[in-house]
Write a protein that holds these residues in place. Structure first.
Motif, PDB file in Angstrom:
ATOM      1  N   ASP A   1      -5.472   8.331   1.973  1.00  0.00           N
ATOM      2  CA  ASP A   1      -6.345   8.772   3.049  1.00  0.00           C
ATOM      3  C   ASP A   1      -6.282   8.223   4.517  1.00  0.00           C
ATOM      4  O   ASP A   1      -6.670   8.679   5.561  1.00  0.00           O
ATOM      5  CB  ASP A   1      -7.757   8.287   2.432  1.00  0.00           C
ATOM      6  CG  ASP A   1      -8.158   9.225   1.012  1.00  0.00           C
ATOM      7  OD1 ASP A   1      -8.695   8.659   0.359  1.00  0.00           O
ATOM      8  OD2 ASP A   1      -7.592  10.343   1.132  1.00  0.00           O
ATOM      9  N   SER A   2      -5.659   6.776   4.596  1.00  0.00           N
ATOM     10  CA  SER A   2      -5.820   6.239   5.745  1.00  0.00           C
ATOM     11  C   SER A   2      -4.621   6.762   6.641  1.00  0.00           C
ATOM     12  O   SER A   2      -4.896   6.606   7.891  1.00  0.00           O
ATOM     13  CB  SER A   2      -5.488   4.887   5.470  1.00  0.00           C
ATOM     14  OG  SER A   2      -4.052   4.578   4.732  1.00  0.00           O
TER      15      SER A   2
ATOM     16  N   GLU B   1      -4.117  -0.828  12.775  1.00  0.00           N
ATOM     17  CA  GLU B   1      -4.019  -1.363  11.248  1.00  0.00           C
ATOM     18  C   GLU B   1      -2.877  -0.591  10.641  1.00  0.00           C
ATOM     19  O   GLU B   1      -2.410  -0.945   9.358  1.00  0.00           O
ATOM     20  CB  GLU B   1      -5.316  -0.691  10.515  1.00  0.00           C
ATOM     21  CG  GLU B   1      -5.768   0.550  11.203  1.00  0.00           C
ATOM     22  CD  GLU B   1      -6.695   0.791  12.270  1.00  0.00           C
ATOM     23  OE1 GLU B   1      -6.679  -0.006  13.172  1.00  0.00           O
ATOM     24  OE2 GLU B   1      -7.574   1.524  11.936  1.00  0.00           O
ATOM     25  N   ASP B   2      -2.045   0.300  11.482  1.00  0.00           N
ATOM     26  CA  ASP B   2      -0.666   0.615  10.778  1.00  0.00           C
ATOM     27  C   ASP B   2       0.386  -0.403  11.004  1.00  0.00           C
ATOM     28  O   ASP B   2       1.487   0.013  10.260  1.00  0.00           O
ATOM     29  CB  ASP B   2      -0.241   1.987  11.411  1.00  0.00           C
ATOM     30  CG  ASP B   2      -1.337   3.131  11.343  1.00  0.00           C
ATOM     31  OD1 ASP B   2      -1.506   3.878  12.375  1.00  0.00           O
ATOM     32  OD2 ASP B   2      -1.796   3.408  10.203  1.00  0.00           O
TER      33      ASP B   2
ATOM     34  N   GLU C   1       0.727  -1.338   0.062  1.00  0.00           N
ATOM     35  CA  GLU C   1      -0.129  -0.160   0.115  1.00  0.00           C
ATOM     36  C   GLU C   1       0.707   1.261  -0.011  1.00  0.00           C
ATOM     37  O   GLU C   1       1.790   1.387   0.779  1.00  0.00           O
ATOM     38  CB  GLU C   1      -0.756  -0.161   1.254  1.00  0.00           C
ATOM     39  CG  GLU C   1      -1.747   1.473   1.454  1.00  0.00           C
ATOM     40  CD  GLU C   1      -2.335   1.510   3.041  1.00  0.00           C
ATOM     41  OE1 GLU C   1      -3.233   2.233   2.978  1.00  0.00           O
ATOM     42  OE2 GLU C   1      -2.068   0.609   3.770  1.00  0.00           O
TER      43      GLU C   1
END
Length: 116
Positions: A60-61, A87-88, A45
């Motif tokens: 965006d995240s 989630e990182d 990503e």
């Protein structure tokens, strides 16, 4: 020619880390630099990039939580990561690219784990 990432580690949710991407053998400030990440079982990503001059862009995240910057004297690009979330968690890679030169360099990655 080499890119080396560092600064990863284990941090609790809400914490911060600063990743470094140090270049050797070329002048990093002449390149666009991106950070990518890859979590187990997931595709790589794109996270953030710094392109011509100091223009920074973010996925965006991570927008509003991560900041990318350059230190030309140190031939380094940083990724300041705040308000980290589980989630990182991923292996973070640095990429330097110059389309005109056909140059595209990758580092080995640095692991970031966000867990309580």
């Amino acid at each position: 020619v080499q890119l080396v990432e560092s600064g990863g580690g284990l941090v609790q949710p809400g914490g911060s880390l600063r990743l470094s991407c140090v270049a050797s053998g070329f002048t990093l400030s002449r390149y666009g630099v991106n950070w990518f990440r890859q979590a187990p079982g997931r595709e790589r990503e794109w996270v953030s990039g710094i392109i011509s001059g100091e223009h920074a862009i973010y996925g965006d995240s991570v927008k509003g939580r991560f900041t990318i910057s350059r230190d030309k004297a140190e031939n380094t690009v940083y990724l300041q990561m705040n308000s980290l979330k589980s989630e990182d968690t991923a292996l973070y890679f640095c990429n330097a690219i110059d389309v005109r030169l056909g140059a595209n360099y990758w580092g080995q990655g640095t692991q970031v784990t966000v867990s309580s």
